[in-house]
Design an enzyme around this catalytic site. Structure first.
Site, short mmCIF file in Angstrom:
data_model
loop_
_atom_site.label_atom_id
_atom_site.label_comp_id
_atom_site.label_asym_id
_atom_site.label_seq_id
_atom_site.Cartn_x
_atom_site.Cartn_y
_atom_site.Cartn_z
N SER A 102 0.82 -1.23 0.00
CA SER A 102 0.00 0.00 0.00
C SER A 102 0.85 1.27 0.00
O SER A 102 1.82 1.40 0.75
CB SER A 102 -0.92 0.02 1.22
N LYS A 103 0.43 2.23 -0.83
CA LYS A 103 1.11 3.53 -0.89
C LYS A 103 0.45 4.53 0.07
O LYS A 103 0.90 5.67 0.20
CB LYS A 103 1.02 4.12 -2.32
N LYS A 115 -13.80 -3.68 1.24
CA LYS A 115 -14.66 -2.49 1.07
C LYS A 115 -16.14 -2.81 1.29
O LYS A 115 -16.89 -1.95 1.71
CB LYS A 115 -14.45 -1.87 -0.32
N ASP A 123 -13.49 7.02 -3.70
CA ASP A 123 -12.87 6.56 -4.96
C ASP A 123 -13.36 7.34 -6.17
O ASP A 123 -12.57 7.79 -7.01
CB ASP A 123 -13.15 5.06 -5.18
N GLY A 132 -17.63 -4.60 -11.68
CA GLY A 132 -17.29 -5.13 -10.37
C GLY A 132 -17.19 -4.02 -9.34
O GLY A 132 -17.72 -2.92 -9.53
N ASN A 161 -19.61 -4.51 -19.91
CA ASN A 161 -18.95 -5.56 -19.13
C ASN A 161 -18.96 -6.86 -19.91
O ASN A 161 -19.86 -7.11 -20.72
CB ASN A 161 -19.66 -5.74 -17.79
N THR A 206 -19.48 -9.84 -18.72
CA THR A 206 -20.75 -10.47 -18.36
C THR A 206 -21.82 -9.39 -18.48
O THR A 206 -21.95 -8.52 -17.61
CB THR A 206 -20.69 -11.02 -16.91
N TYR A 254 -2.62 1.32 -11.49
CA TYR A 254 -1.43 2.17 -11.59
C TYR A 254 -0.19 1.31 -11.43
O TYR A 254 -0.25 0.19 -10.95
CB TYR A 254 -1.46 3.29 -10.54
P1 ATR Z 1 -12.88 -5.22 -8.78
O1 ATR Z 1 -13.24 -5.02 -7.35
O2 ATR Z 1 -11.43 -4.99 -9.12
O3 ATR Z 1 -13.80 -4.49 -9.70
P2 ATR Z 1 -14.33 -7.63 -9.39
O4 ATR Z 1 -15.48 -7.17 -8.57
O5 ATR Z 1 -13.90 -9.06 -9.33
O6 ATR Z 1 -13.03 -6.81 -9.05
O7 ATR Z 1 -14.63 -7.22 -10.91
C1 ATR Z 1 -13.69 -7.46 -11.92
C2 ATR Z 1 -14.21 -6.81 -13.21
O8 ATR Z 1 -13.23 -6.97 -14.24
C3 ATR Z 1 -15.47 -7.42 -13.73
O9 ATR Z 1 -16.22 -6.43 -14.39
C4 ATR Z 1 -14.92 -8.46 -14.72
O10 ATR Z 1 -15.85 -8.83 -15.73
P3 ATR Z 1 -16.91 -10.01 -15.43
O11 ATR Z 1 -18.00 -9.40 -14.61
O12 ATR Z 1 -17.38 -10.43 -16.78
O13 ATR Z 1 -16.16 -11.09 -14.70
C5 ATR Z 1 -13.79 -7.68 -15.33
N1 ATR Z 1 -12.77 -8.52 -15.96
C6 ATR Z 1 -11.79 -9.23 -15.33
N2 ATR Z 1 -11.00 -9.85 -16.25
C7 ATR Z 1 -11.48 -9.52 -17.48
C8 ATR Z 1 -11.09 -9.82 -18.83
N3 ATR Z 1 -10.06 -10.61 -19.09
N4 ATR Z 1 -11.81 -9.29 -19.83
C9 ATR Z 1 -12.89 -8.49 -19.58
N5 ATR Z 1 -13.29 -8.17 -18.33
C10 ATR Z 1 -12.61 -8.67 -17.30
#
Ligand code: ATR
Length: 266
Positions: free
Chosen positions: A15-16, A66, A102, A129, A150, A152, A213
């Site tokens: 952590s920074k 969080k 954020d 996410g 997204n 999904t 980052y």
């Molecule tokens: P965070 O808290 O970092 O947002 P998360 O809640 O697990 O982590 O959400 C990750 C997000 O990155 C999601 O929107 C995920 O898409 P899915 O809902 O379809 O899983 C997206 N994501 C992760 N890897 C991906 C990839 N290779 N291509 C496209 N979307 C990706």
């Protein structure tokens, strides 16, 4: 008496935040201490209770807590409520106040530091996410015309439905559309994978912003190839911290020298 603060996560050694808040405190003459605390994965609530009883004034909360932090508050800000997640806690007697800085940090970095006004801009938010949820309300409040995409599709549609002015869908559905600002809030960069964006998605002089980052992600490389201006999330990291510092101390630090220091190779 020195007021005590901390950031809680798991893992936390990277952590920074301690460095950032220590620089803010030096700059503003605030008498605070700020440390990094690793909470056990099943021990977040107990850690918060311990800090509160020991007289800490507040803490920041990072991955993966969080959502736990959201549940342990006695009072929530509107932006925390919209995000369903909390990254800043304030302890006042028996009360635990929850906020989420954020999105404010992202908007401030884009508008103040990068100098791009969001009002009426076509903004694409990639991901649905935790990271994406946290920034939707502040982007809409800044006046952005927001589309959420997204992998999904249903998750993007569900997230967009919570806000009357946002639209959601899949990446395929973006073909032929153009955006002024594209924000990557996915975790795809962590595994160096590329999100399948159609080419031609960036308007002339568009900004491509990756909330990650400290590394060049495939999204940033793609955006550069497409002629967009590219920014990483180091400005957002410092700005969300500044917003938390302001909540706790009532003083707004100057973020520019801290961002510069963060970007200086160690
Ligand atoms: P965070 O808290 O970092 O947002 P998360 O809640 O697990 O982590 O959400 C990750 C997000 O990155 C999601 O929107 C995920 O898409 P899915 O809902 O379809 O899983 C997206 N994501 C992760 N890897 C991906 C990839 N290779 N291509 C496209 N979307 C990706």
């Amino acid at each position: 008496m020195t007021d005590r603060y901390a950031v809680i996560g798991n893992p936390i050694s990277h952590s920074k935040s301690p460095m950032i808040h220590t620089l803010f405190a030096e700059q503003t003459g605030q008498d605070i201490s700020y440390e990094a605390i690793e909470a056990p994965l099943d021990g977040f609530a107990a850690t918060i209770e311990r800090l509160r009883l020991e007289g800490y004034k507040g803490c920041n909360v990072t991955v993966p807590f969080k959502f736990n932090a959201f549940s342990c508050t006695t009072e929530l800000s509107d932006r925390a409520l919209a995000a369903q997640a909390v990254n800043t806690l304030g302890f006042e007697g028996r009360d635990i106040l929850g906020d989420n800085t954020d999105g404010a940090g992202l908007v401030r970095d884009i508008e103040q530091n990068i100098d791009v006004t969001l009002k009426d801009k076509r903004v694409l938010l990639m991901g649905a996410g935790g990271a994406a949820c946290g920034v939707v309300l502040p982007l809409l409040t800044a006046g952005a015309a927001l589309t959420i995409a997204n992998r999904t599709r249903d998750k993007a549609i569900e997230l967009a439905k919570k806000f009357p002015d946002a639209a959601g869908g899949s990446y395929d559905e973006l073909a032929g559309r153009v955006f002024d600002v594209v924000i990557n809030a996915t975790s795809a960069g962590l595994s160096d994978s590329q999100v399948a964006l159609p080419s031609g998605i960036f308007a002339k002089d568009a900004l491509a912003y990756d909330m990650m980052y400290g590394r060049e992600t495939p999204f940033m490389t793609f955006a550069r190839q497409q002629g967009a201006r590219v920014a990483d999330g180091s400005g957002m990291l410092v700005e969300q911290a500044a917003e938390a510092f302001y909540i706790w101390r009532g003083v707004r630090p100057d973020t520019a020298p801290v961002i510069a220091q963060l970007r200086t190779p160690q």
